[in-house]
Write a protein that holds these residues in place. Structure first.
Motif, mmCIF file in Angstrom:
data_model
loop_
_atom_site.group_PDB
_atom_site.id
_atom_site.type_symbol
_atom_site.label_atom_id
_atom_site.label_comp_id
_atom_site.label_asym_id
_atom_site.label_seq_id
_atom_site.Cartn_x
_atom_site.Cartn_y
_atom_site.Cartn_z
ATOM 1 N N VAL A 1 0.828 -1.202 0.000
ATOM 2 C CA VAL A 1 0.000 0.000 0.000
ATOM 3 C C VAL A 1 0.866 1.258 0.000
ATOM 4 C CG1 VAL A 1 -1.682 1.323 1.335
ATOM 5 C CG2 VAL A 1 -1.956 -1.147 1.082
ATOM 6 N N ARG A 2 1.896 1.259 0.846
ATOM 7 C CA ARG A 2 2.779 2.427 0.967
ATOM 8 C C ARG A 2 3.912 2.430 -0.039
ATOM 9 N NH1 ARG A 2 0.457 6.471 3.937
ATOM 10 N NH2 ARG A 2 -0.608 5.596 5.764
ATOM 11 N N LYS A 3 4.002 1.341 -0.821
ATOM 12 C CA LYS A 3 5.097 1.196 -1.796
ATOM 13 C C LYS A 3 6.465 1.293 -1.122
ATOM 14 C CE LYS A 3 2.322 2.986 -5.628
ATOM 15 N NZ LYS A 3 2.032 1.625 -6.123
ATOM 16 N N LYS A 4 6.571 0.595 -0.007
ATOM 17 C CA LYS A 4 7.817 0.543 0.742
ATOM 18 C C LYS A 4 8.630 -0.680 0.321
ATOM 19 C CE LYS A 4 6.919 4.061 3.544
ATOM 20 N NZ LYS A 4 7.756 5.277 3.630
ATOM 21 N N VAL A 5 9.919 -0.620 0.597
ATOM 22 C CA VAL A 5 10.825 -1.729 0.301
ATOM 23 C C VAL A 5 11.280 -2.343 1.624
ATOM 24 C CG1 VAL A 5 12.994 -2.427 -0.764
ATOM 25 C CG2 VAL A 5 11.601 -0.649 -1.829
ATOM 26 N N LEU A 6 11.002 -3.630 1.806
ATOM 27 C CA LEU A 6 11.356 -4.332 3.048
ATOM 28 C C LEU A 6 12.604 -5.176 2.844
ATOM 29 C CD1 LEU A 6 7.809 -5.476 4.198
ATOM 30 C CD2 LEU A 6 9.058 -3.437 4.886
ATOM 31 N N HIS A 7 13.652 -4.580 2.284
ATOM 32 C CA HIS A 7 14.866 -5.323 2.001
ATOM 33 C C HIS A 7 16.017 -4.904 2.904
ATOM 34 C CE1 HIS A 7 13.263 -6.087 -2.338
ATOM 35 N NE2 HIS A 7 12.704 -6.867 -1.437
ATOM 36 N N ASN A 8 15.681 -4.335 4.047
ATOM 37 C CA ASN A 8 16.706 -4.008 5.022
ATOM 38 C C ASN A 8 17.392 -5.280 5.500
ATOM 39 O OD1 ASN A 8 17.447 -3.635 8.105
ATOM 40 N ND2 ASN A 8 17.584 -1.615 7.123
ATOM 41 N N ALA A 9 18.717 -5.215 5.674
ATOM 42 C CA ALA A 9 19.477 -6.419 6.031
ATOM 43 C C ALA A 9 19.007 -7.015 7.357
ATOM 44 C CB ALA A 9 20.968 -6.089 6.090
ATOM 45 N N VAL A 10 18.659 -6.159 8.318
ATOM 46 C CA VAL A 10 18.193 -6.649 9.619
ATOM 47 C C VAL A 10 16.845 -7.334 9.476
ATOM 48 C CG1 VAL A 10 17.573 -5.984 11.965
ATOM 49 C CG2 VAL A 10 19.491 -4.847 10.814
ATOM 50 N N LEU A 11 15.939 -6.712 8.718
ATOM 51 C CA LEU A 11 14.616 -7.308 8.518
ATOM 52 C C LEU A 11 14.709 -8.625 7.759
ATOM 53 C CD1 LEU A 11 12.349 -4.257 7.611
ATOM 54 C CD2 LEU A 11 12.326 -5.613 9.713
ATOM 55 N N VAL A 12 15.525 -8.657 6.721
ATOM 56 C CA VAL A 12 15.674 -9.883 5.946
ATOM 57 C C VAL A 12 16.255 -10.998 6.798
ATOM 58 C CG1 VAL A 12 16.855 -10.943 3.978
ATOM 59 C CG2 VAL A 12 15.856 -8.676 3.744
ATOM 60 N N SER A 13 17.220 -10.669 7.658
ATOM 61 C CA SER A 13 17.799 -11.677 8.560
ATOM 62 C C SER A 13 16.746 -12.204 9.527
ATOM 63 C CB SER A 13 18.980 -11.075 9.322
ATOM 64 O OG SER A 13 19.988 -10.631 8.444
ATOM 65 N N LEU A 14 15.913 -11.288 10.041
ATOM 66 C CA LEU A 14 14.836 -11.706 10.944
ATOM 67 C C LEU A 14 13.829 -12.599 10.225
ATOM 68 C CD1 LEU A 14 13.405 -11.492 13.689
ATOM 69 C CD2 LEU A 14 12.275 -9.422 12.845
ATOM 70 N N PHE A 15 13.447 -12.205 9.009
ATOM 71 C CA PHE A 15 12.519 -13.028 8.221
ATOM 72 C C PHE A 15 13.120 -14.399 7.932
ATOM 73 C CE2 PHE A 15 10.777 -8.892 6.197
ATOM 74 C CZ PHE A 15 10.101 -8.612 7.373
ATOM 75 N N LEU A 16 14.410 -14.415 7.630
ATOM 76 C CA LEU A 16 15.077 -15.679 7.301
ATOM 77 C C LEU A 16 15.058 -16.636 8.487
ATOM 78 C CD1 LEU A 16 16.851 -17.390 5.387
ATOM 79 C CD2 LEU A 16 18.836 -16.205 6.345
ATOM 80 N N VAL A 17 15.423 -16.136 9.666
ATOM 81 C CA VAL A 17 15.443 -16.992 10.860
ATOM 82 C C VAL A 17 14.037 -17.484 11.193
ATOM 83 C CG1 VAL A 17 15.922 -17.042 13.340
ATOM 84 C CG2 VAL A 17 17.522 -15.907 11.788
ATOM 85 N N GLY A 18 13.071 -16.575 11.155
ATOM 86 C CA GLY A 18 11.693 -16.963 11.465
ATOM 87 C C GLY A 18 11.134 -17.976 10.483
ATOM 88 N N ASP A 19 11.399 -17.775 9.195
ATOM 89 C CA ASP A 19 10.892 -18.713 8.189
ATOM 90 C C ASP A 19 11.518 -20.098 8.341
ATOM 91 O OD1 ASP A 19 9.121 -16.995 7.024
ATOM 92 O OD2 ASP A 19 10.472 -16.328 5.441
ATOM 93 N N TRP A 20 12.825 -20.138 8.565
ATOM 94 C CA TRP A 20 13.479 -21.439 8.696
ATOM 95 C C TRP A 20 13.046 -22.160 9.967
ATOM 96 C CZ3 TRP A 20 16.343 -24.457 5.534
ATOM 97 C CH2 TRP A 20 16.757 -23.896 4.336
#
Length: 201
Positions: free
Chosen positions: A118-137
């Motif tokens: 909706v806001r046309k934001k980019v969620l590719h911050n290294a910290v966020l991606v690392s958090l997503f990676l750990v949570g997904d795995w």
């Protein structure tokens, strides 16, 4: 007097070129520098393309993966929780716990993806991606373990024992396990995409 650049080009150059630090700007770049520049441009284009890869956070496919994880996990919980005797099996209790964790995780990330779209934001911050990676795995491993252990109970009753004496509950057990495996497929896809995105970043 000949400079190193005159050896490359085969002619003498003046002092302004000899003192030039930016070889590419002087127009006498050796072939190795041109190859390095070409490789850098290709790598940059690949990284930009990877940022827009379908399934990454903030994309429509990423939101669809999160919603499918939520729907299958919630269906697995609903099918298992409606049976009155599931608590007699540790594997089934573990299945509900792992699916509940996946429901919470998927809902949170689905809301983030919807906000980013909706806001046309980019969620590719290294910290966020690392958090997503750990949570997904973590959720992917727990979901697969729970679905596999519950499937072992189903195989025991239907194949080894030849019957299931719980009546209609047996069909609900089968549906719940099947939905658990279906919920693991999108979460595993998301975890692989996150790993790829972190490596590309």
């Amino acid at each position: 007097m000949y400079s190193p650049y005159s050896l490359i080009q085969g002619f003498e150059v003046d002092k302004s070129i000899q003192d030039c630090d930016m070889v590419l700007l002087c127009g006498v770049a050796p072939p190795i520098s041109l190859l390095f520049l070409f490789y850098t441009v290709l790598e940059f284009k690949w990284m930009l393309k990877m940022k827009d890869f379908p399934g990454t956070p903030g994309t429509v496919l990423g939101l669809a993966l999160r919603m499918s994880q939520f729907i299958f996990a919630a269906g697995s919980i609903a099918s298992m929780a409606t049976t009155p005797s599931f608590f007699n099996f540790t594997a089934f209790c573990y299945l509900i716990a792992s699916m509940g964790l996946q429901v919470i995780w998927s809902v949170v990330l689905a809301l983030l993806d919807a906000y980013a779209l909706v806001r046309k934001k980019v969620l590719h911050n290294a910290v966020l991606v690392s958090l997503f990676l750990v949570g997904d795995w973590v959720t992917a491993i727990l979901s697969l373990a729970a679905a596999s252990s519950s499937a072992g109970i189903i195989v025991l009753y239907f194949n080894d024992l030849g019957h299931c004496h719980f009546g209609e509950e047996c069909q609900k057990y089968q549906i719940s396990v099947a939905l658990a495996f279906l919920s693991w497929i999108p979460i595993s896809i998301s975890s692989l995409i996150m790993l790829w995105l972190l490596a590309a970043g």
